[in-house]
Design an enzyme around this catalytic site. Structure first.
Site, PDB file in Angstrom:
ATOM      1  N   ALA A   1       0.739  -1.182   0.019  1.00  0.00           N
ATOM      2  CA  ALA A   1      -0.100   0.077   0.160  1.00  0.00           C
ATOM      3  C   ALA A   1       0.895   1.278   0.023  1.00  0.00           C
ATOM      4  O   ALA A   1       0.470   2.364  -0.532  1.00  0.00           O
ATOM      5  CB  ALA A   1      -0.893   0.007   1.281  1.00  0.00           C
TER       6      ALA A   1
ATOM      7  N   CYS B   1      16.223   0.423   0.788  1.00  0.00           N
ATOM      8  CA  CYS B   1      16.638  -1.051   1.696  1.00  0.00           C
ATOM      9  C   CYS B   1      18.215  -0.894   1.740  1.00  0.00           C
ATOM     10  O   CYS B   1      18.652  -1.814   2.501  1.00  0.00           O
ATOM     11  CB  CYS B   1      15.943  -2.323   1.369  1.00  0.00           C
TER      12      CYS B   1
HETATM   13  C1  LIG Z   1       9.984  -4.409  -5.785  1.00  0.00           C
HETATM   14  C2  LIG Z   1       9.731  -4.315  -4.457  1.00  0.00           C
HETATM   15  N1  LIG Z   1       9.256  -5.424  -3.758  1.00  0.00           N
HETATM   16  C3  LIG Z   1       9.137  -5.582  -2.260  1.00  0.00           C
HETATM   17  C4  LIG Z   1       9.130  -4.584  -1.664  1.00  0.00           C
HETATM   18  C5  LIG Z   1       8.849  -4.641  -0.061  1.00  0.00           C
HETATM   19  O1  LIG Z   1       7.532  -3.931   0.215  1.00  0.00           O
HETATM   20  P1  LIG Z   1       7.347  -3.342   1.708  1.00  0.00           P
HETATM   21  O2  LIG Z   1       8.102  -2.263   1.896  1.00  0.00           O
HETATM   22  O3  LIG Z   1       5.776  -3.151   1.734  1.00  0.00           O
HETATM   23  O4  LIG Z   1       7.563  -4.510   2.715  1.00  0.00           O
HETATM   24  C6  LIG Z   1       9.462  -3.109  -2.237  1.00  0.00           C
HETATM   25  C7  LIG Z   1       9.715  -2.013  -1.313  1.00  0.00           C
HETATM   26  O5  LIG Z   1      10.804  -1.222  -1.582  1.00  0.00           O
HETATM   27  C8  LIG Z   1       9.858  -3.029  -3.526  1.00  0.00           C
HETATM   28  O6  LIG Z   1      10.295  -2.082  -3.968  1.00  0.00           O
END
Ligand SMILES: Cc1ncc(COP(=O)(O)O)c(C=O)c1O
Length: 386
Positions: free
Chosen positions: A203, A329
């Site tokens: 979201a 990340c």
């Molecule tokens: C391609 C992708 N997958 C998964 C995620 C992880 O999502 P969430 O932050 O909702 O855990 C991200 C978040 O940066 C993303 O860019």
């Protein structure tokens, strides 16, 4: 000029309507959705409304949505859940080298702890996997392939319409998981043409609340739950639901998804305006990944040779412009992005790469300002370092 936020692939500013809804539900609709009484029933209604809003992007089957705590959990449930539940059919898995860590780390876990064999597909200089190479890897032992829709750092759109049918022709029982966290409700989700079985969404990338997302699991797909407890979400995701956040997710997805074509065109135009603005400033830069016209409408990754990304990032921040060095990340880790490394970029480009990502809260004036300020910051930093 007020702050210019160009880090929308990390997260987005929630819509005011979403903030209003979530806070109203927090105070007024506080029942436990599993309770039999009226308070529980009204809380459950909010979740079911959100489920309807989300399923309108799929095939309107409400039993195919599993609400999770976000994209990371959806990816974990899809990959570990599908691999562990279907290991009687084979032990081979395939993914690409440029997936999000919440995908790659699941595969590494399965490889190191559960004795699965994993192939990690390389990509070309645009970040694209090669369907012909994938073809050589799919076998009768392949139980799952996971390929993302839009790459979070460079905006590459993978050729899923080619990949999905190719996999199913070679092995109809191989499952296809798609991480659509960066594209859900922003770009068309051609899940039928992709022949996808599992799709992850989140979201907070689409102006919804943080800590909520979902996994779409096609009817009949067997998964092993990651957690055990109450029977919520068809026993796939136990725990009392975060009803207000789920409702906020549903609303945000339907707001983002409305007039999708026009919104995508507006984002593409902002991105190109920024890119051309930098070109007109006459500074040296390279685009990483696909050309600006070929990547997802909201992401562009650029290298400014000779300048460490971190220095430029801070110089931009001082001017009120927020971008990102690599994905959120990774941006606290000093080593260059593994995604950019997979493109085969030289160290000079790896060390000077910044991602700019756009949303409906940006406008033309802002991106022109951001391009001019970026060029100015670069000229200033070059004077200091020369
Ligand atoms: C391609 C992708 N997958 C998964 C995620 C992880 O999502 P969430 O932050 O909702 O855990 C991200 C978040 O940066 C993303 O860019």
């Amino acid at each position: 000029m007020a702050d210019v936020y160009l880090d929308n692939s990390s997260t987005t500013r929630p819509y005011p309507e979403v903030i209003d809804l979530v806070s109203r539900l927090q105070s007024e609709i506080y029942g436990n959705p599993s309770s039999m009484h009226e308070k529980g029933v009204e809380a459950e209604k909010q979740i079911e409304e959100a489920r309807r809003q989300i399923t309108s992007f799929f095939n309107n089957r409400e039993d195919e949505i599993i609400f999770t705590s976000g994209g990371t959990e959806a990816n974990n449930l899809a990959i570990k859940g599908a691999a562990l539940r279907n290991r009687n059919k084979g032990n081979h898995l395939i993914t690409s080298m440029v997936e999000h860590p919440s995908v790659l780390d699941c595969f590494r876990y399965l490889e190191e702890n559960e004795r699965f064999k994993v192939d990690y597909l390389p990509v070309n200089n645009k970040g694209l996997v090669d369907p012909d190479q994938l073809k050589t890897l799919v076998s009768k032992n392949t139980i799952l392939v996971s390929i993302m829709h839009v790459n979070n750092e460079i905006g590459t759109i993978q050729p899923l319409e080619e990949i999905g049918p190719l996999i199913k022709n070679l092995n109809p029982t191989t499952l296809l998981h798609v991480d659509a966290v960066q594209s859900f409700s922003k770009l068309p989700l051609k899940f039928k043409a992709w022949q996808a079985d599992l799709i992850s969404c989140s979201a907070h990338k689409l102006h919804g609340p943080k800590g909520v997302g979902c996994l779409w699991a096609k009817k009949g797909i067997l998964l092993q739950p990651l957690m055990h407890g109450g029977g919520q979400e068809k026993e796939m995701r136990p725990g009392t639901e975060n009803g207000p956040a789920i409702a906020g997710f549903g609303l945000a997805a339907s707001l983002t998804g409305a007039n999708q074509k026009q919104k995508a065109a507006a984002l593409a135009s902002l991105k190109l305006t920024f890119y051309r603005g930098l070109q007109q400033e006459g500074i040296d830069f390279f685009i990483n990944g696909p050309p600006a016209e070929e990547s997802a409408v909201h992401i562009i990754n650029l290298s400014f040779p000779g300048l460490p990304a971190e220095a430029l990032l801070h110089a931009l921040e001082e001017r009120g412009i927020y971008a990102s060095a690599g994905s959120a990340c990774h941006s606290r880790k000093p080593e260059p992005s593994y995604i950019l490394q997979a493109l085969g970029l030289k160290p000079e480009r790896l060390e000077s790469a910044l991602r700019f990502s756009f949303s409906c809260y940006n406008d033309e004036q802002e991106v022109n300002y951001a391009a001019a300020q970026t060029a100015d910051a670069i000229r200033e930093l070059k004077l200091i370092t020369s």
